[in-house]
Scaffold this motif. Sequence first.
Motif, PDB file in Angstrom:
ATOM      1  N   GLU A 287      13.531   3.997  -9.680  1.00  0.00           N
ATOM      2  CA  GLU A 287      14.925   3.840  -9.268  1.00  0.00           C
ATOM      3  C   GLU A 287      15.493   5.135  -8.712  1.00  0.00           C
ATOM      4  OE1 GLU A 287      16.894   2.395 -12.708  1.00  0.00           O
ATOM      5  OE2 GLU A 287      16.037   0.378 -12.572  1.00  0.00           O
ATOM      6  N   ARG A 288      15.157   6.249  -9.344  1.00  0.00           N
ATOM      7  CA  ARG A 288      15.728   7.522  -8.914  1.00  0.00           C
ATOM      8  C   ARG A 288      15.219   7.946  -7.534  1.00  0.00           C
ATOM      9  NH1 ARG A 288      14.388  13.462 -11.519  1.00  0.00           N
ATOM     10  NH2 ARG A 288      15.405  14.689  -9.860  1.00  0.00           N
ATOM     11  N   PHE A 289      13.897   7.833  -7.318  1.00  0.00           N
ATOM     12  CA  PHE A 289      13.314   8.335  -6.072  1.00  0.00           C
ATOM     13  C   PHE A 289      13.131   7.250  -5.010  1.00  0.00           C
ATOM     14  CE2 PHE A 289      11.917  11.451  -9.282  1.00  0.00           C
ATOM     15  CZ  PHE A 289      12.350  12.624  -8.668  1.00  0.00           C
ATOM     16  N   ARG A 290      13.459   5.981  -5.383  1.00  0.00           N
ATOM     17  CA  ARG A 290      13.355   4.868  -4.437  1.00  0.00           C
ATOM     18  C   ARG A 290      11.947   4.767  -3.843  1.00  0.00           C
ATOM     19  NH1 ARG A 290      18.271   2.737  -3.458  1.00  0.00           N
ATOM     20  NH2 ARG A 290      20.118   4.001  -3.998  1.00  0.00           N
ATOM     21  N   VAL A 291      10.971   4.771  -4.733  1.00  0.00           N
ATOM     22  CA  VAL A 291       9.569   4.605  -4.347  1.00  0.00           C
ATOM     23  C   VAL A 291       8.995   3.442  -5.141  1.00  0.00           C
ATOM     24  CG1 VAL A 291       9.208   7.027  -3.722  1.00  0.00           C
ATOM     25  CG2 VAL A 291       8.851   6.301  -6.093  1.00  0.00           C
ATOM     26  N   SER A 292       7.770   3.055  -4.795  1.00  0.00           N
ATOM     27  CA  SER A 292       7.148   1.925  -5.474  1.00  0.00           C
ATOM     28  C   SER A 292       6.552   2.348  -6.816  1.00  0.00           C
ATOM     29  CB  SER A 292       6.034   1.341  -4.598  1.00  0.00           C
ATOM     30  OG  SER A 292       4.945   2.232  -4.538  1.00  0.00           O
ATOM     31  N   PRO A 293       6.332   1.396  -7.724  1.00  0.00           N
ATOM     32  CA  PRO A 293       5.651   1.728  -8.987  1.00  0.00           C
ATOM     33  C   PRO A 293       4.264   2.325  -8.767  1.00  0.00           C
ATOM     34  CG  PRO A 293       6.704  -0.430  -9.134  1.00  0.00           C
ATOM     35  CD  PRO A 293       6.809  -0.001  -7.701  1.00  0.00           C
TER      36      PRO A 293
ATOM     37  N   MET B 108       0.856  -1.204   0.000  1.00  0.00           N
ATOM     38  CA  MET B 108       0.000   0.000   0.000  1.00  0.00           C
ATOM     39  C   MET B 108       0.887   1.248   0.000  1.00  0.00           C
ATOM     40  SD  MET B 108      -2.954   1.124   2.736  1.00  0.00           S
ATOM     41  CE  MET B 108      -3.906  -0.314   2.327  1.00  0.00           C
ATOM     42  N   TYR B 109       0.605   2.210  -0.873  1.00  0.00           N
ATOM     43  CA  TYR B 109       1.431   3.386  -0.992  1.00  0.00           C
ATOM     44  C   TYR B 109       1.185   4.351   0.169  1.00  0.00           C
ATOM     45  CZ  TYR B 109      -2.627   6.059  -2.474  1.00  0.00           C
ATOM     46  OH  TYR B 109      -3.847   6.684  -2.511  1.00  0.00           O
ATOM     47  N   GLU B 110       2.184   5.183   0.445  1.00  0.00           N
ATOM     48  CA  GLU B 110       2.059   6.185   1.487  1.00  0.00           C
ATOM     49  C   GLU B 110       1.583   7.489   0.863  1.00  0.00           C
ATOM     50  OE1 GLU B 110       2.455   5.965   4.705  1.00  0.00           O
ATOM     51  OE2 GLU B 110       3.042   3.861   4.700  1.00  0.00           O
ATOM     52  N   ARG B 111       0.566   8.111   1.490  1.00  0.00           N
ATOM     53  CA  ARG B 111       0.054   9.368   0.946  1.00  0.00           C
ATOM     54  C   ARG B 111       1.155  10.420   0.867  1.00  0.00           C
ATOM     55  NH1 ARG B 111      -4.100   7.624   4.242  1.00  0.00           N
ATOM     56  NH2 ARG B 111      -6.157   7.414   3.291  1.00  0.00           N
ATOM     57  N   SER B 112       1.979  10.502   1.926  1.00  0.00           N
ATOM     58  CA  SER B 112       3.020  11.528   1.929  1.00  0.00           C
ATOM     59  C   SER B 112       4.003  11.317   0.788  1.00  0.00           C
ATOM     60  CB  SER B 112       3.750  11.510   3.276  1.00  0.00           C
ATOM     61  OG  SER B 112       4.327  10.245   3.518  1.00  0.00           O
ATOM     62  N   SER B 113       4.344  10.045   0.473  1.00  0.00           N
ATOM     63  CA  SER B 113       5.271   9.771  -0.624  1.00  0.00           C
ATOM     64  C   SER B 113       4.691  10.226  -1.948  1.00  0.00           C
ATOM     65  CB  SER B 113       5.588   8.272  -0.673  1.00  0.00           C
ATOM     66  OG  SER B 113       6.223   7.856   0.523  1.00  0.00           O
ATOM     67  N   VAL B 114       3.417   9.969  -2.164  1.00  0.00           N
ATOM     68  CA  VAL B 114       2.762  10.400  -3.399  1.00  0.00           C
ATOM     69  C   VAL B 114       2.790  11.914  -3.511  1.00  0.00           C
ATOM     70  CG1 VAL B 114       0.593  10.459  -4.670  1.00  0.00           C
ATOM     71  CG2 VAL B 114       1.305   8.353  -3.522  1.00  0.00           C
ATOM     72  N   ALA B 115       2.440  12.609  -2.416  1.00  0.00           N
ATOM     73  CA  ALA B 115       2.416  14.072  -2.446  1.00  0.00           C
ATOM     74  C   ALA B 115       3.805  14.634  -2.700  1.00  0.00           C
ATOM     75  CB  ALA B 115       1.847  14.609  -1.131  1.00  0.00           C
ATOM     76  N   GLU B 116       4.823  14.058  -2.035  1.00  0.00           N
ATOM     77  CA  GLU B 116       6.183  14.557  -2.212  1.00  0.00           C
ATOM     78  C   GLU B 116       6.680  14.335  -3.633  1.00  0.00           C
ATOM     79  OE1 GLU B 116       8.301  12.439   0.741  1.00  0.00           O
ATOM     80  OE2 GLU B 116       7.388  13.529   2.425  1.00  0.00           O
ATOM     81  N   LEU B 117       6.398  13.160  -4.193  1.00  0.00           N
ATOM     82  CA  LEU B 117       6.843  12.888  -5.564  1.00  0.00           C
ATOM     83  C   LEU B 117       6.101  13.785  -6.554  1.00  0.00           C
ATOM     84  CD1 LEU B 117       8.535  11.305  -7.545  1.00  0.00           C
ATOM     85  CD2 LEU B 117       6.778   9.511  -7.538  1.00  0.00           C
ATOM     86  N   THR B 118       4.815  13.995  -6.338  1.00  0.00           N
ATOM     87  CA  THR B 118       4.038  14.882  -7.214  1.00  0.00           C
ATOM     88  C   THR B 118       4.624  16.283  -7.212  1.00  0.00           C
ATOM     89  OG1 THR B 118       2.025  13.597  -6.761  1.00  0.00           O
ATOM     90  CG2 THR B 118       1.735  15.799  -7.688  1.00  0.00           C
ATOM     91  N   ASP B 119       4.943  16.796  -6.023  1.00  0.00           N
ATOM     92  CA  ASP B 119       5.525  18.141  -5.925  1.00  0.00           C
ATOM     93  C   ASP B 119       6.878  18.207  -6.639  1.00  0.00           C
ATOM     94  OD1 ASP B 119       3.370  19.015  -4.467  1.00  0.00           O
ATOM     95  OD2 ASP B 119       4.331  18.744  -2.518  1.00  0.00           O
ATOM     96  N   GLN B 120       7.694  17.174  -6.462  1.00  0.00           N
ATOM     97  CA  GLN B 120       9.015  17.171  -7.091  1.00  0.00           C
ATOM     98  C   GLN B 120       8.907  17.154  -8.606  1.00  0.00           C
ATOM     99  OE1 GLN B 120      11.928  17.554  -5.611  1.00  0.00           O
ATOM    100  NE2 GLN B 120      13.040  17.441  -7.559  1.00  0.00           N
ATOM    101  N   LEU B 121       8.036  16.304  -9.128  1.00  0.00           N
ATOM    102  CA  LEU B 121       7.869  16.233 -10.588  1.00  0.00           C
ATOM    103  C   LEU B 121       7.275  17.523 -11.135  1.00  0.00           C
ATOM    104  CD1 LEU B 121       6.559  12.568 -11.008  1.00  0.00           C
ATOM    105  CD2 LEU B 121       8.873  13.440 -11.394  1.00  0.00           C
ATOM    106  N   ARG B 122       6.387  18.124 -10.373  1.00  0.00           N
ATOM    107  CA  ARG B 122       5.791  19.386 -10.827  1.00  0.00           C
ATOM    108  C   ARG B 122       6.865  20.462 -10.961  1.00  0.00           C
ATOM    109  NH1 ARG B 122       2.603  20.077  -6.883  1.00  0.00           N
ATOM    110  NH2 ARG B 122       0.748  19.007  -7.667  1.00  0.00           N
ATOM    111  N   ARG B 123       7.791  20.491  -9.984  1.00  0.00           N
ATOM    112  CA  ARG B 123       8.872  21.490 -10.032  1.00  0.00           C
ATOM    113  C   ARG B 123       9.812  21.250 -11.205  1.00  0.00           C
ATOM    114  NH1 ARG B 123       8.646  20.816  -4.288  1.00  0.00           N
ATOM    115  NH2 ARG B 123      10.305  19.227  -4.387  1.00  0.00           N
ATOM    116  N   GLU B 124       9.943  20.001 -11.641  1.00  0.00           N
ATOM    117  CA  GLU B 124      10.906  19.672 -12.697  1.00  0.00           C
ATOM    118  C   GLU B 124      10.315  19.736 -14.107  1.00  0.00           C
ATOM    119  OE1 GLU B 124      12.657  15.900 -11.873  1.00  0.00           O
ATOM    120  OE2 GLU B 124      13.546  16.532  -9.966  1.00  0.00           O
ATOM    121  N   LEU B 125       9.033  20.052 -14.239  1.00  0.00           N
ATOM    122  CA  LEU B 125       8.393  20.020 -15.557  1.00  0.00           C
ATOM    123  C   LEU B 125       9.013  21.018 -16.531  1.00  0.00           C
ATOM    124  CD1 LEU B 125       4.579  19.500 -14.850  1.00  0.00           C
ATOM    125  CD2 LEU B 125       6.159  17.937 -15.985  1.00  0.00           C
TER     126      LEU B 125
END
Length: 493
Positions: free
Chosen positions: A35-41, A1-18
């Motif tokens: 592989e880069r962010f060490r999170v689940s698919p 099961m994914y962590e809500r905080s991980s999803v939010a953090e990855l979303t913010d990071q990708l948004r900044r890099e667009l």
Amino acid sequence: MYERSSVAELTDQLRRELDRYSPGGKLPSSRALVERFRVSPVTVSRALAHLAAEGLVVTRPGAGAFRARPRPAVPAAGDTSWQEVALSADGAADLVPRSVDASGVTVSLAAPPPGVIEFNGGYLHPSLQPERAMSAALARAGRRPGAWGRPPMEGLPELREWFARTIGGAVTAAEVLISAGGQAALTTALRALAPPGAPVLVESPTYPGMLAIARSAGLRPVPVPVDPDGVKPELLADAFRATGARVFVCQPLFQNPTGAVLAPGRRGEVLRIAREAGAFVVEDDFVRRLAHEDAGPLPRPLVADDPDGVVVHVGSLTKATSPSFRVSALAARGPVLERLRAIQVVDTFFVPRPLQEAALELVGSPAWPRHLRSVAAELRARRDAMTSALRLRLPELALPHVPSGGYHLWVRLPDGIEGTSRAFGSGGEAAFTAAALRAGVALTPGRPYFSAEPPAAHVRLSFAAVAGTEEIAEGLRRLRVACDEVLPGNRST
């Protein structure tokens, strides 16, 4: 099961890099992001879905994710001022205005700002919700034959049977309709039982969402006071005689907001009074599954002791599971059942079958009784923690009744203190609520719970929507600060 905080953090990071990618440019593959962010698919998939919903990326099956092209310029806003005349003209002939004030409902639905302790919530904290059991039930439900087909309009027979069995008495599956949550069921019941302009008797105080339903249907709520033993029968009889009402809405078990339980000696009286008035009793049995560990045996629903069809019963799974698990039941006897069914079909057709199948899987699993026992113990601990902290830190706030079920306390604010004139009147209640928010605590003010002028100022404090007893202690410490701000001469020592 994914962590809500991980999803939010990855979303913010990708948004900044667009900005690194040109419009239409391809983003790194899901495998590369894993592989880069060490999170689940799953986390990567969820983050990309968030960005796609925002219109920032476009996902193409088999090809990957791409930065979205700029949106066309937003056209100038139109002129909607004509609607003020149209909407006002529609209600000119109404006996009761049908404008909708949802503020009493939205205060317990809106998420507070970050860092604010949620004493205004109306649902279990995610840590108390049976998320794993619900997910497993939904997965099993999706594999059932015909799970995505059209269900019977009344609901799945097995689910109707389960609700009938839990209600008890002589209630049968044929007398149960599956509905999309308690709010929808109450809406159906009031539309079925009272024409626009009619009075409807309500407990005072009572659930603001029900008052909003009544007023939006053009009904006129008439208050009947409650005490720790529930509604007062003599006042209920007086109200029926004075108004000619044909409907009384009540919460006999762990009433919202007082936590009252209708006393054994009053149960038969309420049914007798309604029957003599030729009236229906709408029983909102909303938190039967949130009894505390020390509650003892619970009284049966009123409908279980009603052979004459006086009671229209509403029961729900939502409060004990998740705000999104909107499965409830309407139970009634006699011709009114067909009217309830017809209105529900017109309004919603039916409750989605996958959700009904998931409800069956959940309540039939070993995880369900375990969850209820766990919640009962946790709610008792939280209630005791909040009660003790209130009495220690805020003794000037009165707590007339400590409930053995539900998820909140109903607190009366003082009329005033030395040197201050009625500091907690209607304006004082708002001042205290605002001061609490400044201190980092979201409260539910008491005024929306009254259909007429309230006898005193109150606030409702939820102990179910917070993370645990430590957050309750911190919230009461902050409320001390808010109280000192509003009543500077009443500092606690």
